[in-house]
Design an enzyme around this catalytic site. Structure first.
Site: not given
Length: 384
Positions: A197-198, A224, A318, A321
């Site tokens: 993600s991030t 994401h 973050m 998941d």
């Protein structure tokens, strides 16, 4: 008090974004283009920068590159909802920006105030990012030479070359000196599942571009991102890496040497797998862990349907998941790897995966390729 530098060539945007941040207790500085942004970072040392992409004199991409080289800082890109905006944002992420937030209606978004909650959530996530990891990533990235506007492995020229022609040249080279010179043989039909993600795109790019083609892996990537960004991410990776990369479509089949990037806002499920070839389905099922696509959904489907060898990788990001997916891959007999805290801009996803007790190796970003190749080699080489 946390300070934020708001960079945008639109006075309206600077005012609206700055007022939102000030109302939430942030100290706000403003700059109207990239050149002034670099000066403001030098003068004020803000904790966070929100950076517009398209600006006169110096655009956001060049400003990010300058800032991350000279004054590593947490940067959140504000991107227009366009193809060009997505491409530019991915370039900024590769230069060291942590994350991005879409402007709802173009470069000057009159309804930006409606994104107040998303803006504050994004700022909060960026605020927790590790600046030291960003500096290390930027240092590693600077070792790659930029030729003709395309980042290439050191020693490889791509000037005036078509990406399709460049692919054959990249088949025999990697970005990892530790793996490039080793005489290895690999297990047959490996599958690698990468979740992030991030902060993930630049790590994914480095990892994928360092995988040797003779590994002949099937690679599934869950990042994401919204749809217009995942398709551009796949195109960027395909242009830069030896593996053939595309955004997943429903019913796609994937074989060795190929990569599917999960389609933004759709879950990617491996529905069938046999003899080194897998078939994926895309679903509109409810978000899992608050996200779609979900790392857990893909990893759990791989654990259920794909024969070994399988490697599951939890990268920076973050949230939680991926934790259940890592557990599922481990329980099915696969190898699991998590990015370490020191090189993760945001350690949430790896931390939650590690907390399951199902992670085999916790590695810095630059060592993950070695971990993958060791786990998929017929003869394991231990790297000190």
């Amino acid at each position: 008090m946390t300070s934020v530098l708001v960079v945008d060539d639109s006075q309206f945007m600077r005012t609206v974004i700055g007022n939102i941040l000030a109302d939430h207790g942030y100290e706000v500085y403003r700059a109207s283009n990239g050149e002034r942004a670099v000066e403001a970072v030098r003068e004020h040392s803000p904790d966070i920068v929100t950076m517009d992409v398209q600006m006169p004199e110096m655009d956001g991409i060049e400003a990010v590159d300058r800032i991350m080289t000279e004054y590593p800082t947490r940067i959140l890109m504000l991107s227009a909802h366009t193809e060009d905006g997505a491409d530019a944002t991915l370039r900024a992420l590769a230069s060291g920006a942590i994350d991005f937030l879409e402007k709802p209606s173009g470069e000057v978004s009159t309804d930006i105030a409606g994104l107040e909650d998303r803006l504050i959530d994004a700022i909060t996530a960026v605020e927790d990012a590790h600046v030291a990891s960003l500096a290390r990533s930027r240092t590693a990235a600077s070792a790659r030479r930029v030729a003709g506007g395309v980042e290439t492995p050191t020693g490889t020229s791509s000037r005036s070359a078509d990406p399709a022609d460049m692919r054959d040249d990249r088949r025999s080279s990697t970005w990892s000196d530790a793996t490039a010179d080793e005489d290895r043989t690999y297990l047959e039909h490996p599958t690698i599942v990468i979740g992030a993600s991030t902060g993930g795109p630049k790590v994914i790019e480095r990892l994928l571009c360092s995988l040797p083609l003779d590994l002949d892996a099937r690679v599934l990537i869950i990042q994401h991102m919204p749809p217009e960004f995942t398709v551009r991410l796949a195109k960027r990776l395909d242009d830069r890496c030896a593996y053939r990369v595309k955004e997943a479509d429903d019913g796609d089949r994937i074989s060795g040497g190929e990569v599917l990037v999960a389609h933004g806002d759709r879950h990617m499920v491996v529905a069938h797998s046999v003899a080194g070839r897998s078939k994926v389905r895309l679903t509109d099922d409810d978000p899992v862990n608050g996200v779609r696509p979900s790392i857990d959904v893909t990893m759990e489907s791989v654990a259920e349907t794909v024969e070994q060898p399988v490697v599951g990788i939890a990268l920076t990001g973050m949230g939680k998941d991926g934790a259940a997916g890592i557990r599922a891959i481990k329980d099915a007999g696969g190898t699991t790897i998590a990015q370490d805290e020191g090189t993760s801009p945001v350690f949430g996803i790896p931390r939650q995966a590690i907390a399951t007790g199902a992670v085999d190796h916790v590695l810095p970003a630059e060592r993950i390729t070695d971990g993958v190749l060791d786990s998929l080699s017929t003869e394991v080489t231990t790297h000190g």
